[in-house]
Motif scaffolding. Structure first.
Motif, short mmCIF file in Angstrom:
data_model
loop_
_atom_site.label_atom_id
_atom_site.label_comp_id
_atom_site.label_asym_id
_atom_site.label_seq_id
_atom_site.Cartn_x
_atom_site.Cartn_y
_atom_site.Cartn_z
N MET B 194 0.81 -1.21 0.00
CA MET B 194 0.00 0.00 0.00
C MET B 194 0.84 1.27 0.00
O MET B 194 0.40 2.31 -0.44
CB MET B 194 -0.96 0.00 1.19
CG MET B 194 -2.05 -1.02 1.03
SD MET B 194 -2.95 -0.79 -0.52
CE MET B 194 -3.04 -2.47 -1.11
N GLU B 195 2.10 1.15 0.50
CA GLU B 195 2.91 2.37 0.47
C GLU B 195 3.27 2.75 -0.97
O GLU B 195 3.44 3.92 -1.28
CB GLU B 195 4.14 2.27 1.37
CG GLU B 195 5.18 1.23 0.99
CD GLU B 195 4.89 -0.15 1.59
OE1 GLU B 195 3.71 -0.44 1.88
OE2 GLU B 195 5.83 -0.93 1.74
N SER B 198 0.12 4.48 -2.33
CA SER B 198 -0.14 5.82 -1.82
C SER B 198 0.68 6.89 -2.53
O SER B 198 0.41 8.07 -2.42
CB SER B 198 0.09 5.89 -0.30
OG SER B 198 1.41 5.50 -0.03
N GLU B 199 1.67 6.46 -3.31
CA GLU B 199 2.45 7.41 -4.12
C GLU B 199 1.75 7.74 -5.43
O GLU B 199 2.21 8.59 -6.19
CB GLU B 199 3.82 6.81 -4.47
CG GLU B 199 4.70 6.51 -3.29
CD GLU B 199 5.11 7.77 -2.57
OE1 GLU B 199 5.53 8.72 -3.26
OE2 GLU B 199 4.97 7.81 -1.34
N VAL B 203 -6.17 5.94 -7.75
CA VAL B 203 -6.27 4.56 -7.29
C VAL B 203 -7.66 4.02 -7.59
O VAL B 203 -8.65 4.73 -7.38
CB VAL B 203 -6.01 4.48 -5.76
CG1 VAL B 203 -6.22 3.06 -5.26
CG2 VAL B 203 -4.63 4.97 -5.42
N SER B 216 -8.06 9.84 -5.68
CA SER B 216 -6.65 10.03 -5.35
C SER B 216 -6.42 9.45 -3.96
O SER B 216 -7.37 9.35 -3.18
CB SER B 216 -6.31 11.51 -5.38
OG SER B 216 -6.97 12.14 -4.31
N PRO B 217 -5.21 9.07 -3.63
CA PRO B 217 -4.95 8.51 -2.30
C PRO B 217 -5.43 9.45 -1.19
O PRO B 217 -6.00 9.00 -0.20
CB PRO B 217 -3.43 8.35 -2.28
CG PRO B 217 -3.05 8.18 -3.70
CD PRO B 217 -4.00 9.02 -4.49
N HIS B 218 -5.23 10.73 -1.41
CA HIS B 218 -5.64 11.72 -0.42
C HIS B 218 -7.16 11.66 -0.20
O HIS B 218 -7.64 11.56 0.92
CB HIS B 218 -5.21 13.12 -0.89
CG HIS B 218 -5.57 14.20 0.07
ND1 HIS B 218 -4.88 14.38 1.25
CD2 HIS B 218 -6.55 15.13 0.04
CE1 HIS B 218 -5.43 15.39 1.90
NE2 HIS B 218 -6.43 15.86 1.19
N LYS B 221 -8.21 8.44 1.52
CA LYS B 221 -7.89 8.42 2.95
C LYS B 221 -8.89 9.25 3.73
O LYS B 221 -9.39 8.84 4.78
CB LYS B 221 -6.46 8.92 3.18
CG LYS B 221 -5.42 7.82 2.94
CD LYS B 221 -4.04 8.24 3.36
CE LYS B 221 -3.30 8.76 2.15
NZ LYS B 221 -1.87 8.99 2.42
N ASN B 286 -4.00 5.22 6.78
CA ASN B 286 -3.19 5.17 5.56
C ASN B 286 -3.91 4.32 4.50
O ASN B 286 -5.05 3.92 4.68
CB ASN B 286 -1.81 4.61 5.88
CG ASN B 286 -1.90 3.27 6.57
OD1 ASN B 286 -2.97 2.63 6.55
ND2 ASN B 286 -0.83 2.84 7.16
N MET B 287 -3.20 4.04 3.41
CA MET B 287 -3.84 3.30 2.33
C MET B 287 -4.18 1.87 2.75
O MET B 287 -5.17 1.30 2.30
CB MET B 287 -2.95 3.28 1.08
CG MET B 287 -3.01 4.54 0.25
SD MET B 287 -4.68 4.97 -0.28
CE MET B 287 -5.02 3.64 -1.41
N ASP B 288 -3.38 1.29 3.62
CA ASP B 288 -3.69 -0.04 4.16
C ASP B 288 -5.09 -0.03 4.74
O ASP B 288 -5.91 -0.91 4.49
CB ASP B 288 -2.72 -0.38 5.30
CG ASP B 288 -1.52 -1.13 4.78
OD1 ASP B 288 -1.73 -2.13 4.08
OD2 ASP B 288 -0.39 -0.71 5.07
#
Ligand SMILES: Nc1ncnc2c1ncn2[C@@H]1O[C@H](COP(=O)(O)OP(=O)(O)OP(=O)(O)O)[C@@H](O)[C@H]1O
Ligand SMILES: [Mg+2]
Lengths: 313, 302
Positions: B194-195, B198-199, B203, B216-218, B221, B286-288
């Protein structure tokens, strides 16, 4: 033109993959050699006996080196014509392996035609089989040279031509049948089946003249039979010429016919003798048909893709 | 749009591997395609690249329809498959040479492409070695090198970093980042890390062949991730207080973890019950966390 370069590169790749695996090459080579050893140790005496018997009927004896030589040559014609097909079947592993470990996906996503890939397998298998067969021939000829060599350069050249025809037939047949196989087990099964049966059904292990009339006519429909027949002629002619020198000239033709009939150099279809030219014609005609089937199969695979895709449109 | 997928469907007999998904990938983007094992990621990739036929839907890649112009598309994409598809018995050099030839890259063109690749992936030492004698990480490097040898516009990576050590992973990402910056390469990624996701710029998360979240990851989240407070002290008091308010908690050896919906809640409770907060830690989701939430595999069950 570009597609041609891609084809050449694929052929090189297939061939290199094949020869990198020494075991694979060795296995392809060893089967015909085992056959040769078995023939020489167990069956040779039966055939020298038959040759001697024919000679006795014409009131002559065959000189030992000629007798040993013609028997060896006859055995080699069996081995080479059978191996041309069986080796083609077990050498075609790259095609199956590519499917097995999904390497074929890498070709599917590359800008090459499906046909190019299929043809590349065919050419590389032809090439590989040719090399194996030439090795077998070399070893066989060393044996013949040791027991009694009467072949001319021309004979050997024609024998190589016959091998090429046989291999062409074998590689096409293998390419068609094995295009349906996706596993290692599958290719082993098919190779074993072909290896054990093919020699019998084309009369390589036993002369067709010893089969019943009906069976002979059935086998007459199989093009492989004529592949063996051609090879028998080119291996035996020199020896037959040598043998009939010893007999009364008036009986020479009859004796040559008796030997050639008994050992399948003369083939009969429904009672009519098939000429050498006709044998070539049948074999190459069969190759042409197989090639058409091969191309059709590739085309149908493409077509199937199109059919499924167009369903939604 | 470099990839535009509309209503894609694909079944294997009973299994509906891809169930009516639609999404777009912008040129130059790092796009992550996430999902648990068997979600349908590889199947989607196989359809995009023309290996599998779709049952239904419309796909365009690099502006071409996959039905009519798959040949043009193939020139523009490079794929790193989940399982390596190179020739194990051949050397690195042979593998690259024979694959490059499929794109018409031969002779001097190949030579310069090779030099560039060797430099970029640091292959000098292993160039003459057969693939089956390389380590897993080295092999993976060759897979990626092969996918990039014809300078594609779109790079598809199916779990490229699974089994790689952290250093090799970082190296690989550095190369990909460089190509994205310098050549505007678009990257379509599936991963279980997931890290890495998150870049990315965008997604899409799928589950059983359906899209369950995207953004987007943001955004993801903010929308799905919780914040967590870990109490190292006053654990029982905290647990009692929060559970009566209906919050979920988890007891670990050293701490009790409370799941809150967002940062505002954390500051609210900090003001309300300052006595609980003397040895604590706040974790941003986080993305996890997003992934587990939307795929319904929530590990934080009370
Ligand atoms: N060739 C096939 N035949 C039958 N079923 C298949 C085939 N390929 C995939 N499936 C099924 O389709 C579903 C999706 O598989 P897919 O390989 O796309 O998953 P994935 O998301 O890539 O998983 P992973 O993270 O494990 O790689 C699975 O249920 C799988 O069993
Ligand atoms: Mg997968």
């Amino acid at each position: 033109m570009k597609e041609c370069k891609k084809l050449v590169s694929l052929v090189k790749r297939n061939t290199k993959c094949y020869f990198k695996d020494k075991v694979m090459f060795f296995m392809s080579l060893i089967t015909p050699l085992i056959l040769l050893v078995l023939f020489v140790t167990f069956l040779k005496n039966i055939y020298t006996g038959s040759f001697t018997q024919i000679a006795t009927e014409f009131g002559v004896a065959i000189e030992p080196r000629v007798l040993e030589g013609i028997t060896g040559a006859w055995l080699m014609s069996s081995i080479l014509s059978v191996s041309s097909v069986t080796v083609a079947f077990c050498s075609n592993v790259i095609m199956v392996e590519d499917k097995m470990n999904a390497n074929i996906n890498d070709f599917s996503v590359s800008p090459i035609k499906n046909t190019t890939l299929s043809v590349s397998y065919f050419i590389s298998n032809f090439f590989v089989t040719f090399i194996v067969i030439m090795c077998v021939m070399l070893i066989g000829h060393i044996y013949i040279a040791a027991v009694g060599w009467y072949l001319s350069v021309g004979d050997v050249f024609l024998i190589i031509v016959d091998c090429v025809c046989g291999i062409l037939f074998g590689t096409l047949l293998a390419g068609i049948i094995e295009s349906f196989i996706k596993t290692q087990g599958g290719i082993s099964a098919v190779s074993t089946l072909v290896s054990s049966m093919y020699g019998f059904i084309c009369g390589a292990y036993m002369p067709l003249s010893q089969f019943s009339e009906g069976l002979r006519n059935v086998l007459g429909f199989l093009p492989g039979t004529y592949g063996v027949g051609i090879m028998r002629n080119h291996y035996m002619n020199a020896y037959v010429d040598e043998i009939i020198k010893t007999v009364d000239p008036s009986k020479a033709d009859a004796m040559a016919k008796a030997i050639k009939d008994g050992f399948d150099a003369n083939l009969y279809f429904c009672g009519n003798q098939v000429s050498l030219g006709a044998m070539y014609g049948i074999l190459l005609g069969a190759c042409a048909v197989l090639f058409a089937v091969y191309v059709l199969l590739v085309f149908l695979k493409d077509k199937k893709i199109l059919a499924i895709k167009s369903k939604k449109c | 749009m470099i990839i535009d997928i509309e209503n894609l469907e694909k079944s294997f007999k009973e299994v509906k591997a891809v169930d009516n998904i639609s999404f777009k990938v912008k040129e130059g983007e790092l796009f992550s395609f996430l999902g648990v094992n068997g979600a349908g990621k590889s199947t989607t990739i196989n359809i995009i690249s023309g290996i599998l036929n779709k049952d239904n839907g419309k796909i365009s890649v690099c502006g071409y329809d996959t039905d009519s112009h798959i040949h043009k598309i193939k020139r523009n994409i490079g794929i790193v498959f989940q399982n390596s598809v190179l020739d194990k018995k051949l050397t690195v050099l042979d593998n690259l040479k024979y694959r490059a030839a499929l794109y018409g890259i031969t002779g001097s063109a190949f030579k310069s492409a090779l030099d560039e690749t060797v430099e970029m992936f640091d292959l000098k030492e292993i160039l003459k070695r057969p693939l089956h004698k390389l380590s897993g990480g080295q092999k993976r490097r060759i897979d990626i090198a092969r996918a990039l040898i014809h300078k594609p516009r779109l790079l598809i990576l199916d779990e490229p970093t699974t089994g790689l050590d952290p250093k090799t992973r970082i190296n690989m990402w550095n190369i990909v980042e460089k190509l994205r910056k310098e050549n505007g390469l678009t990257v379509f990624l599936t991963t279980h890390y997931m890290e890495e996701a998150s870049e990315s710029d965008y997604v899409v998360i799928i589950d059983s062949g359906k899209i369950v979240a995207e953004g987007s990851p943001h955004n993801l989240k903010n929308k799905f991730a919780s914040d967590f407070i870990k109490f190292y002290n006053h654990r029982e008091a905290a647990q009692k207080y929060f559970s009566t308010q209906g919050y979920r908690f988890k007891n670990e050896r050293d701490f009790t973890e409370i799941e809150l919906s967002g940062t505002e809640e954390v500051s609210k409770f900090f003001k309300e019950k300052p006595e609980l907060f003397d040895d604590f830690e706040v974790l941003k989701g986080n993305m996890d966390n997003v992934f587990l939430k939307v795929t319904g595999k929530d590990l934080h069950g009370g």
